[in-house]
Design a protein around this motif. Structure first.
Motif: not given
Length: 147
Positions: A37-46, A54-59, A124-135
């Motif tokens: 009954m507990v909702t599980r969401v993947p752990a995230v490193n930012i 950088h956002v890394e989501l373990a899934a 390898d089970g990790v979703l990696k999202i790179d978000i660029a910064k504005r200049e």
């Protein structure tokens, strides 16, 4: 007969029936309820570098096609909706069970993020999202000469 955990050392906040709360504690702290009954969401490193966030989501166990990533206003939404069907045509089932899992993680992007510069990869089970910064948000570094 049902066994109920009872903890006499526990304070009961002035309850008129001290064992009453223990009944519910034993039910809702049971592993069945914790597992199902507990909702599980993947752990995230930012993290952050000079040029990107950088956002890394373990899934683990997913495919890149299972993910939906969208940007709505200033919110980055990562979602998965997965339905697995137990299909074995060699057997006559009197009961079939389906497995369904989903989650959504949302992150508010800072004003310094460049919405046009978002890239994602799943390996390898990790979703990696790179978000660029504005200049204008990138850290300016220079050596200052001492006179």
């Amino acid at each position: 007969m049902t066994l109920v955990k009872f903890n006499p050392a526990k304070t009961h906040n002035g309850s008129l029936m001290p064992g009453f709360n223990d009944v519910f504690d034993s039910i809702f702290n049971d592993t069945f309820f914790n597992d199902c009954m507990v909702t599980r969401v993947p752990a995230v490193n930012i993290s952050e570098t000079e040029d990107h966030y950088h956002v890394e989501l373990a899934a683990p166990g997913l495919k890149k096609e299972d993910f939906k990533i969208n940007l709505e206003r200033n919110a980055l939404n990562i979602s998965v909706e997965q339905q697995r069907e137990n299909t074995d045509q060699k057997k006559n089932y009197s009961k079939r069970e389906y497995s369904y899992s989903s989650f959504v993680r949302s992150f508010t992007l800072p004003d310094s993020a460049n919405a046009e510069g978002i890239e994602a990869a799943y390996t390898d089970g990790v979703l990696k999202i790179d978000i660029a910064k504005r200049e204008e948000a990138k850290a300016v570094r220079r050596q200052i000469e001492i006179k």
